[in-house]
Structures are given as C-alpha cells and as structure tokens.
Scaffold this motif. Structure first.
Motif, PDB file in Angstrom:
ATOM      1  N   MET A  13     -16.509   9.210 -11.837  1.00  0.00           N
ATOM      2  CA  MET A  13     -16.830   8.438 -10.636  1.00  0.00           C
ATOM      3  C   MET A  13     -16.106   7.091 -10.639  1.00  0.00           C
ATOM      4  SD  MET A  13     -18.499  10.455  -8.843  1.00  0.00           S
ATOM      5  CE  MET A  13     -18.947   9.399  -7.514  1.00  0.00           C
ATOM      6  N   ALA A  14     -15.998   6.463 -11.801  1.00  0.00           N
ATOM      7  CA  ALA A  14     -15.290   5.188 -11.905  1.00  0.00           C
ATOM      8  C   ALA A  14     -13.811   5.373 -11.574  1.00  0.00           C
ATOM      9  CB  ALA A  14     -15.467   4.597 -13.295  1.00  0.00           C
ATOM     10  N   CYS A  15     -13.218   6.460 -12.044  1.00  0.00           N
ATOM     11  CA  CYS A  15     -11.805   6.745 -11.750  1.00  0.00           C
ATOM     12  C   CYS A  15     -11.604   7.000 -10.264  1.00  0.00           C
ATOM     13  CB  CYS A  15     -11.308   7.939 -12.555  1.00  0.00           C
ATOM     14  SG  CYS A  15     -11.086   7.573 -14.303  1.00  0.00           S
ATOM     15  N   LEU A  16     -12.499   7.734  -9.649  1.00  0.00           N
ATOM     16  CA  LEU A  16     -12.397   8.000  -8.221  1.00  0.00           C
ATOM     17  C   LEU A  16     -12.513   6.716  -7.412  1.00  0.00           C
ATOM     18  CD1 LEU A  16     -14.422  11.303  -7.779  1.00  0.00           C
ATOM     19  CD2 LEU A  16     -11.963  10.990  -7.495  1.00  0.00           C
ATOM     20  N   GLN A  17     -13.423   5.856  -7.806  1.00  0.00           N
ATOM     21  CA  GLN A  17     -13.597   4.583  -7.105  1.00  0.00           C
ATOM     22  C   GLN A  17     -12.353   3.713  -7.256  1.00  0.00           C
ATOM     23  OE1 GLN A  17     -15.922   3.759  -5.035  1.00  0.00           O
ATOM     24  NE2 GLN A  17     -15.163   1.723  -4.643  1.00  0.00           N
ATOM     25  N   ALA A  18     -11.763   3.695  -8.454  1.00  0.00           N
ATOM     26  CA  ALA A  18     -10.563   2.895  -8.694  1.00  0.00           C
ATOM     27  C   ALA A  18      -9.379   3.416  -7.885  1.00  0.00           C
ATOM     28  CB  ALA A  18     -10.223   2.893 -10.180  1.00  0.00           C
ATOM     29  N   CYS A  19      -9.343   4.699  -7.629  1.00  0.00           N
ATOM     30  CA  CYS A  19      -8.243   5.304  -6.869  1.00  0.00           C
ATOM     31  C   CYS A  19      -8.498   5.307  -5.375  1.00  0.00           C
ATOM     32  CB  CYS A  19      -8.010   6.738  -7.341  1.00  0.00           C
ATOM     33  SG  CYS A  19      -7.500   6.852  -9.059  1.00  0.00           S
ATOM     34  N   ASN A  20      -9.616   4.793  -4.943  1.00  0.00           N
ATOM     35  CA  ASN A  20      -9.981   4.804  -3.530  1.00  0.00           C
ATOM     36  C   ASN A  20      -8.997   3.963  -2.720  1.00  0.00           C
ATOM     37  OD1 ASN A  20     -11.204   4.888  -1.089  1.00  0.00           O
ATOM     38  ND2 ASN A  20     -13.044   3.785  -1.687  1.00  0.00           N
ATOM     39  N   THR A  21      -8.329   4.565  -1.756  1.00  0.00           N
ATOM     40  CA  THR A  21      -7.387   3.858  -0.896  1.00  0.00           C
ATOM     41  C   THR A  21      -7.933   3.753   0.524  1.00  0.00           C
ATOM     42  OG1 THR A  21      -6.231   5.923  -0.445  1.00  0.00           O
ATOM     43  CG2 THR A  21      -5.387   4.564  -2.249  1.00  0.00           C
ATOM     44  N   ASP A  22      -9.244   3.728   0.643  1.00  0.00           N
ATOM     45  CA  ASP A  22      -9.895   3.657   1.949  1.00  0.00           C
ATOM     46  C   ASP A  22      -9.901   2.211   2.437  1.00  0.00           C
ATOM     47  OD1 ASP A  22     -11.179   4.588   4.178  1.00  0.00           O
ATOM     48  OD2 ASP A  22     -13.170   4.467   3.279  1.00  0.00           O
ATOM     49  N   ASN A  23      -8.723   1.665   2.665  1.00  0.00           N
ATOM     50  CA  ASN A  23      -8.578   0.298   3.132  1.00  0.00           C
ATOM     51  C   ASN A  23      -7.963   0.355   4.529  1.00  0.00           C
ATOM     52  OD1 ASN A  23      -7.638  -2.332   3.674  1.00  0.00           O
ATOM     53  ND2 ASN A  23      -7.442  -2.781   1.505  1.00  0.00           N
ATOM     54  N   PRO A  24      -8.640  -0.170   5.546  1.00  0.00           N
ATOM     55  CA  PRO A  24      -8.141  -0.059   6.916  1.00  0.00           C
ATOM     56  C   PRO A  24      -6.808  -0.779   7.137  1.00  0.00           C
ATOM     57  CG  PRO A  24      -9.969  -1.596   6.820  1.00  0.00           C
ATOM     58  CD  PRO A  24      -9.882  -0.929   5.468  1.00  0.00           C
ATOM     59  N   TYR A  25      -6.456  -1.713   6.278  1.00  0.00           N
ATOM     60  CA  TYR A  25      -5.221  -2.470   6.450  1.00  0.00           C
ATOM     61  C   TYR A  25      -3.989  -1.691   5.993  1.00  0.00           C
ATOM     62  CZ  TYR A  25      -8.521  -6.309   6.928  1.00  0.00           C
ATOM     63  OH  TYR A  25      -9.547  -7.107   7.340  1.00  0.00           O
ATOM     64  N   LEU A  26      -4.158  -0.711   5.118  1.00  0.00           N
ATOM     65  CA  LEU A  26      -3.012  -0.014   4.540  1.00  0.00           C
ATOM     66  C   LEU A  26      -2.142   0.664   5.594  1.00  0.00           C
ATOM     67  CD1 LEU A  26      -4.614   1.554   1.344  1.00  0.00           C
ATOM     68  CD2 LEU A  26      -3.077  -0.401   1.480  1.00  0.00           C
ATOM     69  N   ASP A  27      -2.733   1.390   6.510  1.00  0.00           N
ATOM     70  CA  ASP A  27      -1.965   2.068   7.557  1.00  0.00           C
ATOM     71  C   ASP A  27      -1.680   1.156   8.740  1.00  0.00           C
ATOM     72  OD1 ASP A  27      -1.806   4.499   6.204  1.00  0.00           O
ATOM     73  OD2 ASP A  27      -3.719   5.193   7.014  1.00  0.00           O
ATOM     74  N   ALA A  28      -2.616   0.254   9.032  1.00  0.00           N
ATOM     75  CA  ALA A  28      -2.488  -0.575  10.236  1.00  0.00           C
ATOM     76  C   ALA A  28      -1.338  -1.574  10.155  1.00  0.00           C
ATOM     77  CB  ALA A  28      -3.804  -1.315  10.490  1.00  0.00           C
ATOM     78  N   ILE A  29      -0.957  -1.984   8.965  1.00  0.00           N
ATOM     79  CA  ILE A  29       0.077  -3.018   8.829  1.00  0.00           C
ATOM     80  C   ILE A  29       1.495  -2.462   8.949  1.00  0.00           C
ATOM     81  CG2 ILE A  29       0.387  -2.946   6.321  1.00  0.00           C
ATOM     82  CD1 ILE A  29       0.310  -6.068   6.491  1.00  0.00           C
ATOM     83  N   ILE A  30       1.647  -1.170   8.806  1.00  0.00           N
ATOM     84  CA  ILE A  30       2.980  -0.563   8.784  1.00  0.00           C
ATOM     85  C   ILE A  30       3.668  -0.719  10.147  1.00  0.00           C
ATOM     86  CG2 ILE A  30       4.234   1.625   8.568  1.00  0.00           C
ATOM     87  CD1 ILE A  30       2.123   2.413   6.474  1.00  0.00           C
ATOM     88  N   GLY A  31       4.902  -1.210  10.110  1.00  0.00           N
ATOM     89  CA  GLY A  31       5.694  -1.350  11.332  1.00  0.00           C
ATOM     90  C   GLY A  31       6.337  -2.714  11.449  1.00  0.00           C
ATOM     91  N   ASP A  32       6.872  -2.970  12.640  1.00  0.00           N
ATOM     92  CA  ASP A  32       7.537  -4.237  12.957  1.00  0.00           C
ATOM     93  C   ASP A  32       6.557  -5.163  13.656  1.00  0.00           C
ATOM     94  OD1 ASP A  32      10.370  -3.771  12.184  1.00  0.00           O
ATOM     95  OD2 ASP A  32      10.169  -2.124  13.611  1.00  0.00           O
ATOM     96  N   TRP A  33       6.599  -6.427  13.290  1.00  0.00           N
ATOM     97  CA  TRP A  33       5.718  -7.436  13.860  1.00  0.00           C
ATOM     98  C   TRP A  33       6.551  -8.634  14.314  1.00  0.00           C
ATOM     99  CZ3 TRP A  33       0.504  -6.479  14.186  1.00  0.00           C
ATOM    100  CH2 TRP A  33       0.031  -5.387  13.438  1.00  0.00           C
ATOM    101  N   ASP A  34       6.413  -9.030  15.565  1.00  0.00           N
ATOM    102  CA  ASP A  34       7.047 -10.237  16.083  1.00  0.00           C
ATOM    103  C   ASP A  34       5.979 -11.309  16.239  1.00  0.00           C
ATOM    104  OD1 ASP A  34       9.651  -9.202  16.330  1.00  0.00           O
ATOM    105  OD2 ASP A  34       9.096  -8.211  18.210  1.00  0.00           O
ATOM    106  N   CYS A  35       6.238 -12.439  15.647  1.00  0.00           N
ATOM    107  CA  CYS A  35       5.266 -13.529  15.651  1.00  0.00           C
ATOM    108  C   CYS A  35       5.312 -14.258  16.992  1.00  0.00           C
ATOM    109  CB  CYS A  35       5.593 -14.485  14.512  1.00  0.00           C
ATOM    110  SG  CYS A  35       4.351 -15.731  14.244  1.00  0.00           S
ATOM    111  N   GLU A  36       4.150 -14.416  17.616  1.00  0.00           N
ATOM    112  CA  GLU A  36       4.043 -15.128  18.880  1.00  0.00           C
ATOM    113  C   GLU A  36       3.547 -16.555  18.691  1.00  0.00           C
ATOM    114  OE1 GLU A  36       1.611 -12.871  21.521  1.00  0.00           O
ATOM    115  OE2 GLU A  36       3.026 -11.206  21.612  1.00  0.00           O
ATOM    116  N   LYS A  37       2.860 -16.803  17.577  1.00  0.00           N
ATOM    117  CA  LYS A  37       2.280 -18.115  17.315  1.00  0.00           C
ATOM    118  C   LYS A  37       2.305 -18.353  15.815  1.00  0.00           C
ATOM    119  CE  LYS A  37      -1.892 -20.409  18.913  1.00  0.00           C
ATOM    120  NZ  LYS A  37      -3.257 -20.128  19.345  1.00  0.00           N
ATOM    121  N   TRP A  38       2.764 -19.527  15.390  1.00  0.00           N
ATOM    122  CA  TRP A  38       2.857 -19.863  13.958  1.00  0.00           C
ATOM    123  C   TRP A  38       2.421 -21.314  13.830  1.00  0.00           C
ATOM    124  CZ3 TRP A  38       4.396 -16.652   9.970  1.00  0.00           C
ATOM    125  CH2 TRP A  38       4.642 -17.255   8.743  1.00  0.00           C
ATOM    126  N   MET A  39       1.164 -21.513  13.472  1.00  0.00           N
ATOM    127  CA  MET A  39       0.597 -22.856  13.437  1.00  0.00           C
ATOM    128  C   MET A  39       0.919 -23.551  12.116  1.00  0.00           C
ATOM    129  SD  MET A  39      -0.652 -22.980  16.431  1.00  0.00           S
ATOM    130  CE  MET A  39      -1.541 -24.516  16.401  1.00  0.00           C
TER     131      MET A  39
END
Length: 113
Positions: A13-39
C-alpha cells in the motif's frame, strides 16, 4: 506467518501511494501558454513597452520559457501544487506555486528574490 502478510500488505500500500500520479496539474499544464499579465512589484510587467512572456510544458517533462526573446530550456516536475523547473544551463531548481490551473487559465506565484 500472519505478520508477514500484514507487513507485505502495508508495504504494498505504501508503494502504491508513493507511485500515485493522481495530480490534476500533471495533464492540465501540458501545452503552450502565453502570459497575459506578469505582476512585478504591483505593476504589470507586460504593459511596460514591447514585452512578451510564454511557456511550453511537454508531456515528456520538457519546458521552455521565453521572456522578451531570451529562452530557458530544461525540465520540469510537479509535486502537489508546486511546479519545479530546472534550466539545462543552470544548477538551480526554481519552485513556482500554482494557485489556479483551470482550462486555459493558469495563475502562479514565484519569488525571484
């Protein structure tokens, strides 16, 4: 014998938890991003003349950041809501806190001090 099965179960169970890639940012960040605001210090950096900032994050953990024509190319990783980037020509890893990543909108905080 029973203890060995319990220990194996806990270890599995510890190994499975350590290998868990259930992070919503992993897939969502992929791609091109143009910055509209940089404070920077309360002012929008992009409104100060001809400024442009863009990013690319690949599914192979490669990234490219372009700021006014200057490029940083390297690798990135994500842990929870933290984005870590490391340029190929730099030993320092930069941590960026993702505060929002929904659809085509990403907001983050970083401190360059």
């Amino acid at each position: 014998m029973k203890f060995r099965y319990i220990a194996f179960f806990i270890l599995s169970m510890a190994c499975l938890q350590a290998c868990n890639t259930d992070n919503p940012y992993l897939d969502a960040i992929i791609g091109d991003w143009d910055c509209e605001k940089w404070m920077v210090n309360g002012a929008n950096y992009l409104e100060q003349g001809d400024k442009k900032v863009s990013f690319y994050f690949g599914d192979d953990n490669a990234f490219k950041a372009i700021m006014n024509g200057a490029e940083d190319i390297g690798t990135y990783r994500i842990k929870e809501n933290k984005l870590y980037t490391k340029a190929d020509n730099d030993d320092m890893e930069i941590m960026i806190k993702i505060t929002k990543l929904e659809g085509d909108n990403m907001e983050f905080e970083m401190n360059r001090a």
